[in-house]
Write a protein that holds these residues in place. Structure first.
Motif, mmCIF file in Angstrom:
data_model
loop_
_atom_site.group_PDB
_atom_site.id
_atom_site.type_symbol
_atom_site.label_atom_id
_atom_site.label_comp_id
_atom_site.label_asym_id
_atom_site.label_seq_id
_atom_site.Cartn_x
_atom_site.Cartn_y
_atom_site.Cartn_z
ATOM 1 N N PRO A 1 -13.906 54.525 -15.474
ATOM 2 C CA PRO A 1 -14.727 55.528 -16.597
ATOM 3 C C PRO A 1 -15.726 55.937 -15.574
ATOM 4 C CG PRO A 1 -14.665 53.063 -17.114
ATOM 5 C CD PRO A 1 -13.494 53.685 -16.284
ATOM 6 N N PHE A 2 -16.353 55.609 -14.373
ATOM 7 C CA PHE A 2 -18.100 55.556 -13.575
ATOM 8 C C PHE A 2 -17.776 56.301 -12.319
ATOM 9 C CE2 PHE A 2 -18.233 50.919 -16.155
ATOM 10 C CZ PHE A 2 -19.066 50.773 -16.118
ATOM 11 N N LEU A 3 -16.647 56.662 -12.396
ATOM 12 C CA LEU A 3 -16.748 57.525 -11.338
ATOM 13 C C LEU A 3 -16.426 58.803 -11.517
ATOM 14 C CD1 LEU A 3 -15.972 58.665 -8.164
ATOM 15 C CD2 LEU A 3 -13.438 57.748 -8.959
ATOM 16 N N THR A 4 -15.551 58.927 -12.855
ATOM 17 C CA THR A 4 -15.201 60.262 -13.380
ATOM 18 C C THR A 4 -16.582 60.855 -14.002
ATOM 19 O OG1 THR A 4 -14.146 58.470 -15.206
ATOM 20 C CG2 THR A 4 -12.954 60.281 -13.560
ATOM 21 N N GLU A 5 -17.006 60.109 -14.908
ATOM 22 C CA GLU A 5 -19.001 60.262 -15.242
ATOM 23 C C GLU A 5 -19.552 61.388 -14.585
ATOM 24 O OE1 GLU A 5 -19.660 61.359 -18.644
ATOM 25 O OE2 GLU A 5 -20.109 59.189 -19.573
ATOM 26 N N GLU A 6 -19.735 60.362 -13.013
ATOM 27 C CA GLU A 6 -20.870 60.759 -12.320
ATOM 28 C C GLU A 6 -19.844 62.026 -11.671
ATOM 29 O OE1 GLU A 6 -23.753 60.091 -9.821
ATOM 30 O OE2 GLU A 6 -23.621 59.510 -11.828
ATOM 31 N N LEU A 7 -18.822 62.499 -11.446
ATOM 32 C CA LEU A 7 -18.167 63.432 -10.851
ATOM 33 C C LEU A 7 -18.185 64.527 -12.214
ATOM 34 C CD1 LEU A 7 -16.126 61.783 -8.537
ATOM 35 C CD2 LEU A 7 -17.699 62.892 -7.929
ATOM 36 N N TRP A 8 -17.627 64.067 -13.648
ATOM 37 C CA TRP A 8 -17.661 65.115 -14.257
ATOM 38 C C TRP A 8 -19.307 65.658 -14.653
ATOM 39 C CZ3 TRP A 8 -18.499 66.076 -19.809
ATOM 40 C CH2 TRP A 8 -18.151 66.503 -20.064
ATOM 41 N N HIS A 9 -19.701 65.137 -14.627
ATOM 42 C CA HIS A 9 -21.184 65.757 -14.706
ATOM 43 C C HIS A 9 -21.462 66.531 -13.458
ATOM 44 C CE1 HIS A 9 -23.044 63.951 -18.904
ATOM 45 N NE2 HIS A 9 -22.243 62.957 -18.285
ATOM 46 N N ALA A 10 -21.849 66.067 -12.358
ATOM 47 C CA ALA A 10 -21.626 67.038 -11.147
ATOM 48 C C ALA A 10 -21.065 67.959 -11.575
ATOM 49 C CB ALA A 10 -21.127 66.563 -10.069
ATOM 50 N N VAL A 11 -19.744 68.121 -11.624
ATOM 51 C CA VAL A 11 -18.465 69.294 -12.619
ATOM 52 C C VAL A 11 -19.306 70.805 -12.666
ATOM 53 C CG1 VAL A 11 -16.502 70.718 -12.618
ATOM 54 C CG2 VAL A 11 -16.401 68.885 -11.744
ATOM 55 N N TYR A 12 -20.180 70.194 -13.653
ATOM 56 C CA TYR A 12 -20.776 71.061 -14.964
ATOM 57 C C TYR A 12 -21.967 71.116 -14.450
ATOM 58 C CZ TYR A 12 -16.473 70.736 -17.444
ATOM 59 O OH TYR A 12 -15.479 70.731 -17.996
ATOM 60 N N ASP A 13 -22.585 70.707 -13.239
ATOM 61 C CA ASP A 13 -24.225 70.656 -12.649
ATOM 62 C C ASP A 13 -25.409 70.553 -13.555
ATOM 63 O OD1 ASP A 13 -25.900 71.013 -10.495
ATOM 64 O OD2 ASP A 13 -25.761 73.280 -10.386
ATOM 65 N N GLY A 14 -25.142 69.687 -14.352
ATOM 66 C CA GLY A 14 -25.426 68.772 -15.765
ATOM 67 C C GLY A 14 -25.696 69.134 -16.942
ATOM 68 N N LYS A 15 -24.975 70.642 -17.165
ATOM 69 C CA LYS A 15 -24.309 71.524 -18.570
ATOM 70 C C LYS A 15 -23.129 71.190 -18.238
ATOM 71 C CE LYS A 15 -26.991 75.828 -16.439
ATOM 72 N NZ LYS A 15 -27.825 75.197 -15.000
ATOM 73 N N THR A 16 -23.148 69.668 -19.260
ATOM 74 C CA THR A 16 -21.575 69.433 -19.885
ATOM 75 C C THR A 16 -21.056 70.025 -21.399
ATOM 76 O OG1 THR A 16 -22.325 67.345 -20.523
ATOM 77 C CG2 THR A 16 -21.660 67.777 -18.218
ATOM 78 N N PRO A 17 -19.943 70.287 -21.299
ATOM 79 C CA PRO A 17 -19.601 70.543 -22.480
ATOM 80 C C PRO A 17 -20.116 69.431 -23.690
ATOM 81 C CG PRO A 17 -17.890 70.932 -21.865
ATOM 82 C CD PRO A 17 -18.621 69.992 -20.651
ATOM 83 N N ALA A 18 -19.890 67.962 -23.636
ATOM 84 C CA ALA A 18 -20.101 66.852 -24.180
ATOM 85 C C ALA A 18 -21.287 66.404 -23.278
ATOM 86 C CB ALA A 18 -18.265 66.062 -24.145
#
Length: 915
Positions: A721-738
């Motif tokens: 959960p930690f690694l994926t949280e970090e990288l998922w937020h990076a994918v969206y450049d901070g503008k995440t859908p959730a």
């Protein structure tokens, strides 16, 4: 969060931050829905760790599995509630505080009960709940707003109500029976809290004089001579010819000068010891039952600390083992000690303090268990509760069908005090929900509350209903009860699991359903399924123990490798019914896996930023609903999307069956193998940002790359959960859908994205590339040098290779590909598979002897495959039982092996000609 990731992956830099974020933002809180939810919620209860506890590997395995399941169900769209809490742990907590008092040169007795209980509460506030803080640090996705403690006011109300109801129903009684007594804690403990250890002891033979026959003796055998002070009889088997002449006669009890009868009972084994057994009803459960059958008195010769009391005559005041020494010496001095033989016996020890437990006659409170057990057995028999692995149902039935009444009183000061009041006037007992003003029998006001507290497992056995408000009929009960799943270890199957089933089925049958209808057993059960996880052992499969010095501290390992790597290690080895041999090397490997994903993300973000600089923009927020490229897209794009969807299907299936190891390994193989090792290397061919590049093709490639990576992060998220949280937020450049990846959608397989043909074609391409790489190695081709290759195979293969020439050239370091009409390369320059033959004219001096030896080893392998296939395919029994898929696969394997065997023979023949 920026695309600009640090060069190296450092879990310590991200884990504390996200753990704190999840708790601060209350991401996993589950408010009670106003109406009925569209589907049954996924509710799971944390087996409450002791308030004294610290995280060990068993806890971490248990919580990793629960967290994976809860995150997975939440991401699937379910209303997922995971309830945390701690148990007040009567014996363990009182022991901790008494040790603290001892360091201050005082005792609980000197403090008094009220002050001592206040001191325990202070200790709990200061030290208790450390394990929950560790859970927060490790990212457990529980609803912290619902955190409970088993002595919270509302839970204490439930405990009192349960006791009073059972008493009103005649299912709780008080009486004197043999219990397991801990002389250090000075309390009764249950059979389940006794740990049995085999140890070498002695079996002493002692002569008891026969009163009616001076000079005659009856020899008995005992492993506990100190209890003879409380003997009330000696029993022999009525059919034992050796002792028939002594039936009805009397013996003089050595050292006590008391006459006791010789009695007969079929329970006595003529083969054990001398065939005559001393009867001490106050100090042995079998003797107690025997004494009850024969109307014998019970003489208790030990006090609460296992010292001899006044009933022990001259030995009063001695510790039980000191008394043993004195008694044996005195018997020997009187010529009554016949022999002392080595004897291996099982010694019961208190699970908490490790002192030797003393069977002792004591007045205690008991639950009449059988009516409760019948319902609990029926709940599993009728399939309302399922065990996984299934064999634990058999274990459960065996225990439940041989269950004894449950001793629920404990001689402690910390815990739920039994709601019973003793009348000083009429000596009767009043049981009540509220503190009574007067005796219910004689109206006297001379009342004193029972000093004993309830067994900790009595209160924790109520948790599935009490945490949702029982005995009140609450909306929470309507929504969240029964819970869906319990994940726990075998060690508390009877401590906790069985008792929750008994108490839940008994009390919740009286609670109406949400619509007011009568509740049946199906909906009275506390949970629908029980998943029993295995033990975590050390790398040598030894059970962890402080004595062996092989205990692994999960917090230490987490500090070394990161939480995600430790979680993934446990998940990848968590096969149902199989213990886990925890290995740091595996954890180090999964730390490398996390690093591989981190580097993949850096490569992707670098190309996203390069694309933007050249005017190619891909918005990740538009990717979630797309399922993949069109049919004209390059092979790797269609292949990776199909592989992603196939993997998603298999992972969802594996998690639904609690096959954590399969699910973890499927994600691992996809991310490391399919995505990083193959797809990323191929897609580099498409990422052209030059002035004359085809921007639409680049955008398409980048879109598939980014959307697949984002979906793969969601696929991995429950495990890491930690690694994926970090990288998922990076994918969206901070503008995440959730607010969190944990609140996004878990990948579900889409039929239209599955493409078996493209996966088959890609498998052949991969085999070709791997074969060329092996050939290059055999030919000693320098790493940087390109080679020309020739391929022979069906027309479909030629078309596949020509269409994807650039992929083969890049990944196999090939300069040219030819499809000759005739084959003129020697065996040392070729490799053959079931699908093709590939070769290179690259010159290498062939070692004929070594090459022939290599080919002969290959030949042996093909022979073994053919012999095995012939044996199985010629077995009618196998053919009648094996699935058609297995038989077809075996035939195909045999056919390919036969073809390759012949080609190998041909190659050997050519080598012979060279020689």
């Amino acid at each position: 969060m920026s695309h600009d990731l640090p060069k190296s992956y450092d879990p310590t830099a991200i884990e504390d931050r996200w753990a704190e974020y999840w708790v601060r933002e209350r991401l996993f809180d589950v408010p009670t829905p106003e109406g009925a939810p569209a589907a049954s919620p996924f509710t799971i209860l944390l087996p409450p760790p002791n308030v004294t506890g610290r995280l060990h590997m068993g806890h971490m395995l248990n919580q990793t599995e629960m967290d994976i399941l809860t995150r997975w169900r939440r991401m699937r769209g379910d209303l997922a509630l995971w309830l945390p809490g701690t148990d007040h742990a009567g014996i363990a907590t009182q022991m901790m505080v008494e040790r603290q008092l001892a360091s201050e040169n005082t005792t609980r007795q000197e403090l008094g009960r009220e002050a001592f209980v206040e001191r325990v509460w202070q200790w709990k506030q200061h030290y208790g709940g450390a394990i929950l803080d560790q859970m927060k640090r490790l990212g457990a996705s529980v609803d912290w707003s619902r955190e409970y403690f088993t002595m919270d006011d509302h839970l204490s109300v439930a405990v009192r109500e349960a006791f009073v109801r059972l008493h009103e129903q005649g299912l709780i009684y008080r009486g004197a029976y043999i219990v397991n007594w801990c002389p250090v804690q000075q309390t009764a403990i249950s059979d389940l809290e006794v740990v049995h250890e085999e140890q070498q002891g002695k079996l002493w033979e002692i002569r008891y004089p026969v009163v009616e026959e001076p000079g005659q003796f009856l020899a008995i055998a005992t492993t506990r001579p100190e209890t003879m002070l409380g003997d009330v009889a000696v029993a022999v088997n009525p059919d034992d010819e050796r002792y028939k002449h002594l039936h009805g006669k009397r013996l003089r009890l050595p050292l006590m000068n008391r006459e006791i009868p010789i009695i007969t009972d079929a329970w006595v084994s003529a083969d054990f010891g001398t065939g005559a057994v001393k009867v001490t009803p106050a100090h042995d459960p079998n003797d107690f039952a025997l004494g009850q059958r024969h109307g014998m008195p019970s003489i208790n010769v030990m006090d609460e600390t296992a010292h001899i009391n006044d009933e022990g005559g001259a030995y009063a005041g001695l510790d039980r083992y000191e008394a043993r020494k004195r008694i044996l010496a005195d018997l020997e001095a009187q010529g009554l000690l016949v022999a002392a033989k080595d004897h291996t016996n099982s010694i019961g020890k208190c699970d908490r303090c490790k002192s030797v437990v003393e069977p002792r006659l004591s007045t205690q409170w008991f639950v009449k268990i059988q009516p409760l057990a019948d319902k609990a057995i029926a709940a599993v028999e009728q399939g309302y509760i399922k065990f996984s692995p299934e064999q634990y149902a058999k274990t459960y039935f065996e225990w439940m069908r041989n269950i004894h009444d449950w001793c629920i009183s404990r001689q402690l000061w910390w815990g739920h005090r039994i709601p019973a009041w003793h009348c000083g006037t009429c000596k009767q007992i009043t049981v009540a929900r509220e503190t009574p003003a007067q005796c219910s029998h004689c109206k006297s006001t001379d009342l004193e509350q029972e000093k004993d507290v309830l067994d900790t497992w009595f209160s924790s056995g109520l948790l599935p209903c009490s945490v949702f408000g029982w005995p009140r009929h609450t909306h929470d009960l309507d929504i969240f009860y029964p819970t869906q799943l319990l994940v726990t270890g075998f060690d508390i199957l009877f401590f906790w699991v069985a008792r929750m089933i008994m108490l839940g089925c008994h009390f919740m049958l009286d609670m109406p359903m949400a619509d007011g209808s009568e509740r049946t057993l199906k909906d009275a059960v506390p949970f629908r399924e029980v998943y029993i996880h295995a033990l975590v052992r050390d790398a040598d499969r030894q059970k962890m123990s402080k004595t062996k010095g092989n205990v692994i501290d999960p917090i230490e390992i987490v500090g070394k490798y990161g939480t995600d790597a430790v979680r993934f290690t446990l998940a990848s080895m968590a096969s149902p019914g199989t213990d886990i041999a925890f290995s740091e090397s595996r954890t180090e490997g999964y730390r490398a896996f996390a690093n591989k994903i981190w580097n993949a993300a850096r490569f992707i973000f670098m190309n996203v930023d390069r694309a933007a600089e050249s005017g190619i923009f891909v918005d990740p927020r538009t990717l979630v609903n797309s399922f993949g490229p069109d049919e004209n897209a390059p092979i790797e794009a269609r292949w990776i999307v199909s592989r992603l969807n196939n993997t998603a299907a298999e992972v969802n299936r594996a998690l639904g069956e609690y096959r954590f190891h399969e699910a973890a390994n499927l994600v691992y193989q996809f991310f490391w193998g399919d995505f990083c090792d193959w797809y990323l290397e191929i897609v580099k061919l498409r990422l052209d940002f030059g002035e004359y590049a085809d921007k639409s093709a680049t955008r398409a490639a980048l879109t598939t790359l980014l959307s697949t990576f984002e979906a793969a992060l969601r696929l991995l998220s429950p495990f890491m959960p930690f690694l994926t949280e970090e990288l998922w937020h990076a994918v969206y450049d901070g503008k995440t859908p959730a607010k969190s990846i944990a609140l996004s959608r878990y990948p579900q397989p889409l039929e239209e994205a599955l493409d078996a043909s493209v996966e088959g074609e890609m498998a052949i391409l991969q085999e070709l590339i791997v074969t060329v790489r092996a050939l290059r190695k055999d030919l000693d081709v320098p790493e940087r040098e390109l080679v020309a290759i020739q391929i022979a195979g069906p027309d479909t293969l030629q078309h596949l290779a020509e269409t994807n020439r650039s992929i083969i050239e890049r990944l196999a370091r090939v300069s040219a590909i030819d499809f000759p009409a005739t084959w003129n390369l020697g065996p040392g320059n070729t490799r053959t598979t079931a699908s093709f033959t590939v070769g290179s004219s690259y010159e290498k001096q062939i070692d004929v002897v070594a090459e022939r030896e290599r080919l002969r080893k290959q030949l042996d392998q093909y022979d073994k495959i053919l012999i095995n296939a012939e044996r199985q395919l010629g077995n009618d029994g196998f053919l009648s039982k094996a699935p058609e898929k297995v038989v077809t696969g075996l035939k195909k394997q045999a056919s390919e092996a036969a073809m390759l065997r012949q080609e190998t023979l041909d190659a050997i023949e050519k080598l012979e000609q060279l020689a």
